[in-house]
Design a protein around this motif. Structure first.
Motif, mmCIF file in Angstrom:
data_model
loop_
_atom_site.group_PDB
_atom_site.id
_atom_site.type_symbol
_atom_site.label_atom_id
_atom_site.label_comp_id
_atom_site.label_asym_id
_atom_site.label_seq_id
_atom_site.Cartn_x
_atom_site.Cartn_y
_atom_site.Cartn_z
ATOM 1 N N VAL A 36 -49.528 -15.224 15.634
ATOM 2 C CA VAL A 36 -48.806 -15.289 14.534
ATOM 3 C C VAL A 36 -47.388 -14.863 14.503
ATOM 4 N N ASP A 37 -46.470 -15.717 14.151
ATOM 5 C CA ASP A 37 -45.017 -15.365 14.296
ATOM 6 C C ASP A 37 -44.163 -15.922 13.004
ATOM 7 N N LYS A 38 -43.199 -14.662 12.608
ATOM 8 C CA LYS A 38 -42.115 -15.208 11.611
ATOM 9 C C LYS A 38 -40.944 -15.131 12.415
ATOM 10 N N VAL A 39 -40.301 -16.336 12.532
ATOM 11 C CA VAL A 39 -38.996 -16.664 13.331
ATOM 12 C C VAL A 39 -37.955 -16.975 12.243
ATOM 13 N N ASP A 40 -36.740 -16.795 12.738
ATOM 14 C CA ASP A 40 -35.443 -16.964 11.768
ATOM 15 C C ASP A 40 -34.456 -17.684 12.689
ATOM 16 N N PRO A 41 -34.507 -19.095 12.690
ATOM 17 C CA PRO A 41 -33.454 -19.874 13.329
ATOM 18 C C PRO A 41 -31.932 -19.747 12.717
ATOM 19 N N THR A 42 -30.972 -19.629 13.614
ATOM 20 C CA THR A 42 -29.601 -19.683 13.136
ATOM 21 C C THR A 42 -28.969 -20.903 14.083
ATOM 22 N N ILE A 43 -28.236 -21.556 13.084
ATOM 23 C CA ILE A 43 -27.489 -22.672 13.835
ATOM 24 C C ILE A 43 -25.984 -22.156 14.067
ATOM 25 N N TYR A 44 -25.421 -22.433 15.268
ATOM 26 C CA TYR A 44 -24.050 -21.748 15.415
ATOM 27 C C TYR A 44 -23.324 -23.380 15.942
ATOM 28 N N THR A 45 -22.168 -23.740 15.276
ATOM 29 C CA THR A 45 -21.564 -24.675 15.346
ATOM 30 C C THR A 45 -20.009 -24.673 15.223
ATOM 31 N N ARG A 46 -19.170 -25.720 15.994
ATOM 32 C CA ARG A 46 -17.622 -25.331 15.524
ATOM 33 C C ARG A 46 -17.161 -26.854 16.304
ATOM 34 N N VAL A 47 -16.096 -27.462 15.733
ATOM 35 C CA VAL A 47 -15.456 -28.476 15.894
ATOM 36 C C VAL A 47 -13.614 -28.172 16.292
ATOM 37 N N TYR A 48 -13.280 -28.865 17.439
ATOM 38 C CA TYR A 48 -11.981 -28.432 17.859
ATOM 39 C C TYR A 48 -11.352 -29.588 18.525
ATOM 40 N N ASN A 49 -10.023 -29.563 18.467
ATOM 41 C CA ASN A 49 -9.258 -30.612 19.173
ATOM 42 C C ASN A 49 -9.213 -30.337 20.720
ATOM 43 N N LYS A 50 -9.393 -31.631 21.428
ATOM 44 C CA LYS A 50 -9.609 -31.361 22.867
ATOM 45 C C LYS A 50 -8.359 -30.736 23.527
ATOM 46 N N SER A 68 -6.939 -28.197 22.480
ATOM 47 C CA SER A 68 -6.687 -26.759 21.941
ATOM 48 C C SER A 68 -7.677 -25.678 22.228
ATOM 49 N N THR A 69 -7.288 -24.675 21.936
ATOM 50 C CA THR A 69 -8.485 -23.679 22.064
ATOM 51 C C THR A 69 -9.374 -23.491 21.419
ATOM 52 N N ALA A 70 -10.759 -23.562 21.745
ATOM 53 C CA ALA A 70 -11.965 -23.526 20.835
ATOM 54 C C ALA A 70 -12.055 -22.228 20.032
ATOM 55 N N PRO A 71 -12.452 -22.576 18.890
ATOM 56 C CA PRO A 71 -12.402 -21.411 17.805
ATOM 57 C C PRO A 71 -13.524 -20.601 17.936
ATOM 58 N N ASP A 72 -13.960 -19.560 16.876
ATOM 59 C CA ASP A 72 -15.284 -19.015 17.068
ATOM 60 C C ASP A 72 -16.115 -20.088 16.197
ATOM 61 N N PHE A 73 -17.483 -19.777 16.631
ATOM 62 C CA PHE A 73 -18.470 -20.644 16.171
ATOM 63 C C PHE A 73 -18.756 -20.031 14.674
ATOM 64 N N THR A 74 -19.142 -21.028 13.871
ATOM 65 C CA THR A 74 -19.569 -20.927 12.367
ATOM 66 C C THR A 74 -21.201 -20.782 12.527
ATOM 67 N N GLN A 75 -21.587 -19.722 11.788
ATOM 68 C CA GLN A 75 -23.002 -19.351 11.790
ATOM 69 C C GLN A 75 -23.645 -19.898 10.396
ATOM 70 N N VAL A 76 -24.662 -20.608 10.633
ATOM 71 C CA VAL A 76 -25.309 -21.279 9.566
ATOM 72 C C VAL A 76 -26.891 -20.416 9.474
ATOM 73 N N ASN A 77 -27.403 -19.734 8.449
ATOM 74 C CA ASN A 77 -28.711 -19.446 8.654
ATOM 75 C C ASN A 77 -29.594 -20.243 7.888
ATOM 76 N N VAL A 78 -30.882 -20.681 8.599
ATOM 77 C CA VAL A 78 -31.724 -21.563 8.322
ATOM 78 C C VAL A 78 -33.148 -20.768 7.753
ATOM 79 N N GLY A 79 -33.816 -21.454 6.909
ATOM 80 C CA GLY A 79 -34.928 -20.842 6.271
ATOM 81 C C GLY A 79 -35.976 -21.010 7.436
#
Length: 243
Positions: A137-151, A153-164
């Motif tokens: 039996v497990d209780k796990v916590d997904p977290t989404i990491y995403t970013r958008v940037y121009n081709k 340019s230097t990639a920025p840090d990822f934005t973190q989105v917590n998921v239920g």
């Protein structure tokens, strides 16, 4: 979450130190799995379908989860109980326009409670192998990491989105081998598994971040659902008898 884990670890250690029939085990391993995440699939489909005019590459689905797993537990005869702490990461998926790149991946953390039972398959004076099955039996916590940037340019840090996070049930067989020394045992085990959700995950906030112009038109229930996956867990560790 930290308080829950501390309580569970303390319970195991307390039980072992005040019993003359338990053996304590500690392990580290690695897990490889293939995932089916229906609510995230829906969000990615919406991302692609609402950008057909500008995308030169559609975003693929997240299909894998892998990473290290740590455990602490005890054995009573042929029965074992342990708590595993997974730290899993998915494959990274991308979408592209003529000028921009969107990247997305998911991490999965939490804790799992495993109950196992096995019988000796072969043995000699210093070596023993077991075959059995387990339920988790497990209780796990997904977290989404995403970013958008121009081709260009230097990639920025990822934005973190917590998921239920979901609550999952896992089942599967296991095979283990134990090498005996005077005061401890070295063990290795392999566990194929399948995990399915009792309580589904909630990706509502992830939909807002990925689809800021259309999320309010989507069915809220479509961003909720199962996070099922199957794979193999391989682990090595040490067991110490407590007297």
């Amino acid at each position: 979450m930290k308080k829950t884990l501390l309580f569970l670890f303390s319970l195991i250690l307390f039980s072992n130190f005040y019993s003359n029939s338990f053996s304590q085990s500690f392990g580290i391993g690695y897990r490889v799995g293939s995932a089916s995440i229906k609510p995230l699939d829906f969000i990615i489909d919406r991302y692609n379908n609402t950008r057909t005019a500008i995308l030169t590459k559609n975003m693929d689905k997240i299909t894998s989860l892998s990473g290290p797993v740590y455990s602490v537990g005890f054995n009573i005869g042929l029965t074992g109980f342990d708590i595993e702490i997974p730290n899993l990461k998915s494959n990274t998926v991308t979408a592209e326009t003529s000028s921009q790149i969107r990247e997305l991946y998911m991490k999965l953390s939490g804790f799992e409670i495993n109950f196992a039972y096995g019988k000796p398959a072969f043995e000699n004076k210093e070596f023993m192998g077991f075959i059995g099955g387990f339920l988790s039996v497990d209780k796990v916590d997904p977290t989404i990491y995403t970013r958008v940037y121009n081709k260009n340019s230097t990639a920025p840090d990822f934005t973190q989105v917590n998921v239920g996070g979901p609550v999952n049930i896992g089942v599967g067989p296991y095979v283990s081998a134990h090498l005996f020394f005077p005061s401890f045992i070295i063990f290795g085990e392999v566990k194929p598994f399948y995990k399915f959700s009792l309580v589904g995950a909630d990706f509502y906030d992830a939909n807002i971040v990925l689809n800021p112009n259309t999320w309010f038109n989507d069915d809220v229930e479509a961003t909720k659902g199962s996070l099922n996956y199957f794979g193999v867990n391989a682990k090595i560790g040490i067991t110490v008898a407590l007297f």
